[in-house]
Scaffold this motif. Structure first.
Motif, PDB file in Angstrom:
ATOM      1  N   ILE A 173      35.433 -38.506  -1.713  1.00 40.35           N
ATOM      2  CA  ILE A 173      35.603 -39.450  -0.615  1.00 40.35           C
ATOM      3  C   ILE A 173      37.089 -39.720  -0.464  1.00 40.35           C
ATOM      4  O   ILE A 173      37.766 -40.087  -1.437  1.00 40.35           O
ATOM      5  N   ALA A 174      37.610 -39.509   0.731  1.00 41.44           N
ATOM      6  CA  ALA A 174      39.024 -39.744   1.011  1.00 41.44           C
ATOM      7  C   ALA A 174      39.195 -41.125   1.633  1.00 41.44           C
ATOM      8  O   ALA A 174      38.421 -41.512   2.516  1.00 41.44           O
ATOM      9  N   ILE A 175      40.205 -41.852   1.154  1.00 38.24           N
ATOM     10  CA  ILE A 175      40.583 -43.129   1.749  1.00 38.24           C
ATOM     11  C   ILE A 175      41.819 -42.881   2.603  1.00 38.24           C
ATOM     12  O   ILE A 175      42.860 -42.471   2.093  1.00 38.24           O
ATOM     13  N   GLU A 176      41.681 -43.094   3.902  1.00 36.75           N
ATOM     14  CA  GLU A 176      42.766 -42.845   4.849  1.00 36.75           C
ATOM     15  C   GLU A 176      42.877 -44.037   5.780  1.00 36.75           C
ATOM     16  O   GLU A 176      41.902 -44.390   6.455  1.00 36.75           O
ATOM     17  N   ALA A 177      44.045 -44.685   5.791  1.00 39.69           N
ATOM     18  CA  ALA A 177      44.274 -45.862   6.637  1.00 39.69           C
ATOM     19  C   ALA A 177      43.199 -46.924   6.413  1.00 39.69           C
ATOM     20  O   ALA A 177      42.740 -47.570   7.353  1.00 39.69           O
ATOM     21  N   GLY A 178      42.789 -47.056   5.161  1.00 39.59           N
ATOM     22  CA  GLY A 178      41.837 -48.091   4.803  1.00 39.59           C
ATOM     23  C   GLY A 178      40.384 -47.754   5.049  1.00 39.59           C
ATOM     24  O   GLY A 178      39.494 -48.554   4.759  1.00 39.59           O
ATOM     25  N   ARG A 179      40.109 -46.567   5.588  1.00 39.40           N
ATOM     26  CA  ARG A 179      38.730 -46.166   5.869  1.00 39.40           C
ATOM     27  C   ARG A 179      38.327 -45.014   4.959  1.00 39.40           C
ATOM     28  O   ARG A 179      39.173 -44.216   4.544  1.00 39.40           O
ATOM     29  N   ALA A 180      37.028 -44.938   4.688  1.00 38.81           N
ATOM     30  CA  ALA A 180      36.508 -43.902   3.798  1.00 38.81           C
ATOM     31  C   ALA A 180      35.860 -42.785   4.599  1.00 38.81           C
ATOM     32  O   ALA A 180      35.163 -43.033   5.586  1.00 38.81           O
ATOM     33  N   ARG A 181      36.104 -41.561   4.147  1.00 43.33           N
ATOM     34  CA  ARG A 181      35.527 -40.389   4.814  1.00 43.33           C
ATOM     35  C   ARG A 181      35.038 -39.418   3.752  1.00 43.33           C
ATOM     36  O   ARG A 181      35.789 -39.024   2.856  1.00 43.33           O
ATOM     37  N   GLU A 182      33.762 -39.047   3.842  1.00 41.43           N
ATOM     38  CA  GLU A 182      33.189 -38.101   2.877  1.00 41.43           C
ATOM     39  C   GLU A 182      33.697 -36.697   3.182  1.00 41.43           C
ATOM     40  O   GLU A 182      33.590 -36.205   4.310  1.00 41.43           O
ATOM     41  N   LEU A 183      34.252 -36.045   2.156  1.00 39.88           N
ATOM     42  CA  LEU A 183      34.766 -34.695   2.328  1.00 39.88           C
ATOM     43  C   LEU A 183      33.732 -33.641   1.970  1.00 39.88           C
ATOM     44  O   LEU A 183      33.774 -32.532   2.470  1.00 39.88           O
ATOM     45  N   SER A 184      32.815 -33.997   1.072  1.00 37.01           N
ATOM     46  CA  SER A 184      31.766 -33.059   0.689  1.00 37.01           C
ATOM     47  C   SER A 184      30.556 -33.877   0.288  1.00 37.01           C
ATOM     48  O   SER A 184      30.597 -34.593  -0.704  1.00 37.01           O
ATOM     49  N   ALA A 185      29.495 -33.792   1.056  1.00 35.42           N
ATOM     50  CA  ALA A 185      28.326 -34.653   0.819  1.00 35.42           C
ATOM     51  C   ALA A 185      27.083 -33.796   0.592  1.00 35.42           C
ATOM     52  O   ALA A 185      26.679 -33.032   1.467  1.00 35.42           O
ATOM     53  N   PRO A 186      26.448 -33.894  -0.583  1.00 35.01           N
ATOM     54  CA  PRO A 186      25.190 -33.193  -0.802  1.00 35.01           C
ATOM     55  C   PRO A 186      24.066 -33.825   0.010  1.00 35.01           C
ATOM     56  O   PRO A 186      24.216 -34.915   0.554  1.00 35.01           O
ATOM     57  N   ALA A 187      22.956 -33.143   0.097  1.00 31.36           N
ATOM     58  CA  ALA A 187      21.811 -33.676   0.825  1.00 31.36           C
ATOM     59  C   ALA A 187      21.372 -35.001   0.234  1.00 31.36           C
ATOM     60  O   ALA A 187      21.514 -35.253  -0.955  1.00 31.36           O
ATOM     61  N   ALA A 188      20.834 -35.857   1.068  1.00 32.99           N
ATOM     62  CA  ALA A 188      20.249 -37.152   0.672  1.00 32.99           C
ATOM     63  C   ALA A 188      21.290 -38.177   0.271  1.00 32.99           C
ATOM     64  O   ALA A 188      20.976 -39.169  -0.338  1.00 32.99           O
ATOM     65  N   VAL A 189      22.562 -37.891   0.577  1.00 32.06           N
ATOM     66  CA  VAL A 189      23.611 -38.865   0.285  1.00 32.06           C
ATOM     67  C   VAL A 189      24.209 -39.319   1.602  1.00 32.06           C
ATOM     68  O   VAL A 189      24.594 -38.500   2.440  1.00 32.06           O
ATOM     69  N   ALA A 190      24.328 -40.617   1.776  1.00 34.02           N
ATOM     70  CA  ALA A 190      24.854 -41.153   3.038  1.00 34.02           C
ATOM     71  C   ALA A 190      26.318 -40.807   3.200  1.00 34.02           C
ATOM     72  O   ALA A 190      27.067 -40.763   2.238  1.00 34.02           O
ATOM     73  N   ASP A 191      26.722 -40.576   4.446  1.00 30.35           N
ATOM     74  CA  ASP A 191      28.130 -40.373   4.720  1.00 30.35           C
ATOM     75  C   ASP A 191      28.900 -41.640   4.445  1.00 30.35           C
ATOM     76  O   ASP A 191      28.376 -42.745   4.505  1.00 30.35           O
ATOM     77  N   ALA A 192      30.199 -41.462   4.163  1.00 27.87           N
ATOM     78  CA  ALA A 192      31.050 -42.636   3.988  1.00 27.87           C
ATOM     79  C   ALA A 192      31.166 -43.355   5.313  1.00 27.87           C
ATOM     80  O   ALA A 192      31.195 -42.755   6.372  1.00 27.87           O
ATOM     81  N   GLY A 193      31.257 -44.698   5.227  1.00 29.68           N
ATOM     82  CA  GLY A 193      31.373 -45.484   6.448  1.00 29.68           C
ATOM     83  C   GLY A 193      32.772 -45.534   6.962  1.00 29.68           C
ATOM     84  O   GLY A 193      33.711 -45.275   6.256  1.00 29.68           O
TER      85      GLY A 193
END
Length: 234
Positions: A214-234
């Motif tokens: 999960i990358a933190i960029e400008a205070g927001r989280a972004r999933e870079l690699s997400a397996p099945a059944a895992v929620a994306d970062a908000g």
């Protein structure tokens, strides 16, 4: 769906500085499931360590919450959060956080003694032997190398058999070769104990060893690699 071991929900952290309010984290949400390895990555000052502190309940959010196994940790008072941390979490820090007046063995015994374990000495000795420090039990941190101190810190973290290990830049104070050895040991111990790992790092090679990033960029989280059944970062 299986309940996450950690559920981060709409975390925001705003502080006051000389220029007014500063938002460090904004509306961060994601789940972590038991046994997963997750790297939190981002530039210096992006809020990675702040996020880890919030997940651990060491800091409080401006809005949002964190659930451990369904328990809202910010609905608890600080004493209750501390008791829950002692039972559920292990920590590894960049600066080792060893007590200088205690030997390697005593540092590893400490969390076991606080938990009332009668086998604290024997369990600590076994764990130090596991990390290759069986001959350094009576040495104080000041006479141990950086790599040895971090191995003591790993032994102290894993000896309590935590459900979750939180590691904040664990190789930040080590040279590259020593850091590689320490990280290999940490991942080996993690597999052996079936621990859920949340790792803050700026090292892309270390991050790639985790199942998720999960990358933190400008205070927001972004999933870079997400397996099945895992929620994306908000």
């Amino acid at each position: 769906m299986t309940q996450p071991i950690i559920a981060v929900r709409h975390l925001t952290k705003t502080v006051q500085d000389a220029g007014g309010p500063l938002t460090i984290l904004h509306d961060v949400s994601f789940d972590v499931f038991a046994g997963q390895t997750l790297a939190i990555v981002g530039a210096s000052g992006s809020g990675k360590s702040t996020l880890l502190s919030l997940i651990a309940g060491l800091d409080t959010p401006s809005t949002g919450t964190v659930h451990w196994d369904g328990t809202d940790i910010f609905a608890l008072d600080e004493d209750a959060r501390a008791a829950l941390r002692a039972r559920r979490l292990g920590f590894v820090f960049q600066s080792f956080q060893l007590l200088g007046n205690l030997t390697a063995l005593e540092n590893v015994m400490l969390p076991l003694e606080l938990a009332g374990r009668r086998d604290a000495r024997a369990a600590a000795r076994r764990m130090l032997e596991r990390v290759g420090l069986g001959e350094r039990l009576g040495h104080y941190p000041r006479v141990l190398s950086g790599g040895e101190q971090q191995r003591v810190a790993l032994a102290r973290a894993f000896v309590v058999e935590p459900a979750v290990l939180l590691a904040d830049e664990p190789t930040g104070s080590l040279d590259h070769a020593t850091g590689e050895r320490v990280m290999a040991l940490m991942f080996d111990l993690n597999r052996e104990h079936g621990t859920t790992l949340l790792l803050v790092t700026h090292d892309a090679a270390i991050a790639r060893r985790c199942e998720r990033r999960i990358a933190i960029e400008a205070g927001r989280a972004r999933e870079l690699s997400a397996p099945a059944a895992v929620a994306d970062a908000g």
